[in-house]
Design a protein around this motif. Structure first.
Motif, PDB file in Angstrom:
ATOM      1  N   ALA A 196       3.682   6.468   2.953  1.00  0.00           N
ATOM      2  CA  ALA A 196       3.256   7.441   1.599  1.00  0.00           C
ATOM      3  C   ALA A 196       2.276   8.056   1.506  1.00  0.00           C
ATOM      4  CB  ALA A 196       3.616   6.261   0.434  1.00  0.00           C
ATOM      5  N   VAL A 197       1.839   8.301   2.336  1.00  0.00           N
ATOM      6  CA  VAL A 197       0.293   9.332   2.718  1.00  0.00           C
ATOM      7  C   VAL A 197       0.488  10.371   3.794  1.00  0.00           C
ATOM      8  CG1 VAL A 197      -1.959   9.593   4.270  1.00  0.00           C
ATOM      9  CG2 VAL A 197      -1.945   7.552   2.134  1.00  0.00           C
ATOM     10  N   ALA A 198       2.068   9.946   4.030  1.00  0.00           N
ATOM     11  CA  ALA A 198       2.318  10.888   5.701  1.00  0.00           C
ATOM     12  C   ALA A 198       3.041  11.813   4.233  1.00  0.00           C
ATOM     13  CB  ALA A 198       2.392  10.280   6.271  1.00  0.00           C
ATOM     14  N   VAL A 199       3.950  11.494   3.634  1.00  0.00           N
ATOM     15  CA  VAL A 199       5.284  12.454   3.055  1.00  0.00           C
ATOM     16  C   VAL A 199       4.827  12.994   1.769  1.00  0.00           C
ATOM     17  CG1 VAL A 199       7.132  11.920   0.997  1.00  0.00           C
ATOM     18  CG2 VAL A 199       7.141  10.250   3.484  1.00  0.00           C
ATOM     19  N   MET A 200       3.686  12.708   1.353  1.00  0.00           N
ATOM     20  CA  MET A 200       2.677  13.337   0.517  1.00  0.00           C
ATOM     21  C   MET A 200       1.530  14.543   0.666  1.00  0.00           C
ATOM     22  SD  MET A 200       1.262  10.387  -2.842  1.00  0.00           S
ATOM     23  CE  MET A 200       1.911   8.866  -3.242  1.00  0.00           C
ATOM     24  N   ASN A 201       1.377  14.102   1.875  1.00  0.00           N
ATOM     25  CA  ASN A 201       0.496  14.465   2.533  1.00  0.00           C
ATOM     26  C   ASN A 201       1.397  16.193   2.516  1.00  0.00           C
ATOM     27  OD1 ASN A 201      -1.906  14.302   2.224  1.00  0.00           O
ATOM     28  ND2 ASN A 201      -1.816  13.029   4.689  1.00  0.00           N
ATOM     29  N   ASN A 202       2.740  15.838   3.237  1.00  0.00           N
ATOM     30  CA  ASN A 202       3.408  16.825   3.982  1.00  0.00           C
ATOM     31  C   ASN A 202       4.182  17.391   2.410  1.00  0.00           C
ATOM     32  OD1 ASN A 202       6.154  17.784   4.484  1.00  0.00           O
ATOM     33  ND2 ASN A 202       6.661  16.609   6.046  1.00  0.00           N
ATOM     34  N   LEU A 203       4.401  16.937   0.788  1.00  0.00           N
ATOM     35  CA  LEU A 203       4.734  17.667   0.111  1.00  0.00           C
ATOM     36  C   LEU A 203       3.995  18.416  -0.759  1.00  0.00           C
ATOM     37  CD1 LEU A 203       6.583  14.770  -1.075  1.00  0.00           C
ATOM     38  CD2 LEU A 203       7.980  16.962  -1.023  1.00  0.00           C
ATOM     39  N   HIS A 204       2.317  17.692  -0.394  1.00  0.00           N
ATOM     40  CA  HIS A 204       1.116  18.758  -0.676  1.00  0.00           C
ATOM     41  C   HIS A 204       0.475  19.687  -0.242  1.00  0.00           C
ATOM     42  CE1 HIS A 204      -2.953  19.570  -2.282  1.00  0.00           C
ATOM     43  NE2 HIS A 204      -2.979  19.500  -1.167  1.00  0.00           N
ATOM     44  N   ALA A 205       1.448  20.005   1.670  1.00  0.00           N
ATOM     45  CA  ALA A 205       0.875  21.028   2.517  1.00  0.00           C
ATOM     46  C   ALA A 205       2.367  21.909   1.677  1.00  0.00           C
ATOM     47  CB  ALA A 205       1.400  20.700   3.979  1.00  0.00           C
ATOM     48  N   ARG A 206       2.882  21.576   1.263  1.00  0.00           N
ATOM     49  CA  ARG A 206       3.707  22.713   1.146  1.00  0.00           C
ATOM     50  C   ARG A 206       4.245  22.986  -0.621  1.00  0.00           C
ATOM     51  NH1 ARG A 206       9.583  21.592   4.207  1.00  0.00           N
ATOM     52  NH2 ARG A 206       8.370  19.752   5.645  1.00  0.00           N
ATOM     53  N   GLY A 207       3.120  22.415  -0.632  1.00  0.00           N
ATOM     54  CA  GLY A 207       2.330  23.217  -2.211  1.00  0.00           C
ATOM     55  C   GLY A 207       3.180  22.712  -3.772  1.00  0.00           C
ATOM     56  N   VAL A 208       3.920  21.491  -3.199  1.00  0.00           N
ATOM     57  CA  VAL A 208       4.331  20.389  -4.563  1.00  0.00           C
ATOM     58  C   VAL A 208       3.268  19.764  -4.693  1.00  0.00           C
ATOM     59  CG1 VAL A 208       6.180  18.877  -5.371  1.00  0.00           C
ATOM     60  CG2 VAL A 208       6.605  20.339  -3.315  1.00  0.00           C
ATOM     61  N   ARG A 209       3.488  19.373  -6.630  1.00  0.00           N
ATOM     62  CA  ARG A 209       1.951  18.814  -7.088  1.00  0.00           C
ATOM     63  C   ARG A 209       2.812  17.549  -6.776  1.00  0.00           C
ATOM     64  NH1 ARG A 209      -0.911  21.822 -11.045  1.00  0.00           N
ATOM     65  NH2 ARG A 209      -0.650  24.081 -10.472  1.00  0.00           N
ATOM     66  N   MET A 210       1.851  16.467  -7.311  1.00  0.00           N
ATOM     67  CA  MET A 210       2.440  15.134  -7.593  1.00  0.00           C
ATOM     68  C   MET A 210       1.588  14.241  -8.256  1.00  0.00           C
ATOM     69  SD  MET A 210       3.414  14.367  -3.524  1.00  0.00           S
ATOM     70  CE  MET A 210       2.044  15.671  -2.785  1.00  0.00           C
ATOM     71  N   SER A 211       2.351  13.699  -9.410  1.00  0.00           N
ATOM     72  CA  SER A 211       2.002  12.761 -10.182  1.00  0.00           C
ATOM     73  C   SER A 211       2.488  11.948 -10.222  1.00  0.00           C
ATOM     74  CB  SER A 211       1.609  13.725 -12.011  1.00  0.00           C
ATOM     75  OG  SER A 211       3.363  13.607 -12.164  1.00  0.00           O
ATOM     76  N   ILE A 212       1.061  10.407 -10.567  1.00  0.00           N
ATOM     77  CA  ILE A 212       1.520   9.172 -11.122  1.00  0.00           C
ATOM     78  C   ILE A 212       1.971   8.337 -12.292  1.00  0.00           C
ATOM     79  CG2 ILE A 212       0.909   6.898 -10.992  1.00  0.00           C
ATOM     80  CD1 ILE A 212       0.744   7.656  -8.306  1.00  0.00           C
TER      81      ILE A 212
END
Ligand code: C2E
Ligand code: MG
Ligand code: MG
Ligand code: MG
Length: 282
Positions: free
Chosen positions: A163-179
């Protein structure tokens, strides 16, 4: 429940289970044709800034109308889609529809807003999620910072490393994530530090009785204040009354979403709602 049925309890229980799985099978069967038969649509619900009353984002919510089954609730068909794997093509379809709609609204001159899309754990675990997201954004022409992915606590807490890896990847691409539905899972705010989250969506079960229930008041207030001290934004879900809004404002909640402002709406109606709202001075 079986307990109350006495001697026949066991039989009753299996019958009930059987009925439930028959319904499940029926749903999966029907759902597997829903895309090609164009039975799916996406509705949009505004997320509103508490400070200025502006629309900050729109959450995409899937709707399914089947000619015989009628309108089926996502609460029922999303789990069926997850169990059967159908959530992969359906989830991709929702993502594309939502991104395309956001791009269209941008071109049509609506005030800039984020499009929030729900992502199930099954989609999140699917290996190629970051590439899929990037591809859809590119093909539809929406900058990544306008997309938010709503994840549930389970996504982050299960298989934390991945999960951390996927979120880091998405974050690096500029996508936001919420819970999403925050507070209903088992995560603590401190655990969330590991994740690239910028916003918590406080579950509507805590918001419902916020005007009358001292415990719910305390829970919501604690979430807002702890989130703030960790640098996270907060949004309250299921806000239906002015009283709830007043309490949330007083506590410093950033945004609200709920019937008080608007139900989820078809794209065209959402656009009308947004245009009318933009004309009102804050
Ligand atoms: P969610 O993401 O937590 O969405 C919020 C739900 O609360 C929506 O239910 C929305 O219609 C409802 N809601 C909004 N404001 C209010 C309010 O003021 N009062 C009340 N009582 N309810 C309110 P909906 O559309 O039935 O969706 C249920 C759940 O199904 C969603 O919960 C989400 O977990 C899932 N879902 C919906 N669309 C998708 C999708 O495209 N993909 C995935 N993976 N899940 C989806
Ligand atoms: Mg959501
Ligand atoms: Mg929610
Ligand atoms: Mg939910």
């Amino acid at each position: 429940r079986a307990k109350h049925e006495g001697r026949n309890g066991y039989r009753f229980f299996t019958t009930e289970m059987q009925t439930r799985s028959e319904r499940q099978l029926q749903l999966v069967n029907a759902l597997s044709q829903a895309l090609e038969r164009e039975q799916l649509t996406v509705h949009y619900q505004p997320q509103i800034s508490v400070i200025n009353g502006r629309i900050v984002a729109a959450e995409a919510l899937l709707r399914w109308y089947h000619p015989e089954l009628g309108q089926v609730s996502p609460a029922e068909f999303i789990p069926a889609a997850e169990d059967s794997g159908l959530i992969i093509p359906i989830g991709e379809w929702v993502l594309r529809q939502a991104v395309r709609q956001a791009r269209k609204w941008m071109l049509d001159g609506l005030d800039p807003m984020i499009i929030a899309v729900n992502l199930s754990a099954v989609q999140f675990r699917h290996s190629d999620l970051p590439n899929l997201v990037t591809r859809i954004l590119d093909e539809e022409g929406l900058p990544a910072e306008y997309l938010e992915l709503e994840l549930t606590e389970g996504v982050a807490m299960h298989d934390t490393q991945n999960a951390v890896a996927v979120m880091n990847n998405l974050h690096a691409r500029g996508v936001r994530m919420s819970i999403d539905d925050f507070g209903t899972g088992y995560s603590s705010l401190s655990q969330l530090k590991k994740f690239r989250i910028y916003k918590l969506k406080i579950d509507q079960s805590f918001v419902r009785d916020i005007s009358t229930d001292p415990e719910d008041k305390a829970i919501v207030s604690a979430i807002i204040h702890m989130a703030k001290s960790l640098g996270l934004q907060t949004i309250a879900e299921g806000v239906e009354t002015a009283g709830q809004l007043a309490f949330l404002r007083e506590q410093g909640c950033d945004e609200v979403q709920g019937y008080y402002y608007s139900r989820p709406l078809p794209a065209q109606q959402f656009e009308e709602f947004a245009r009318a709202k933009a004309m009102v001075k804050p």
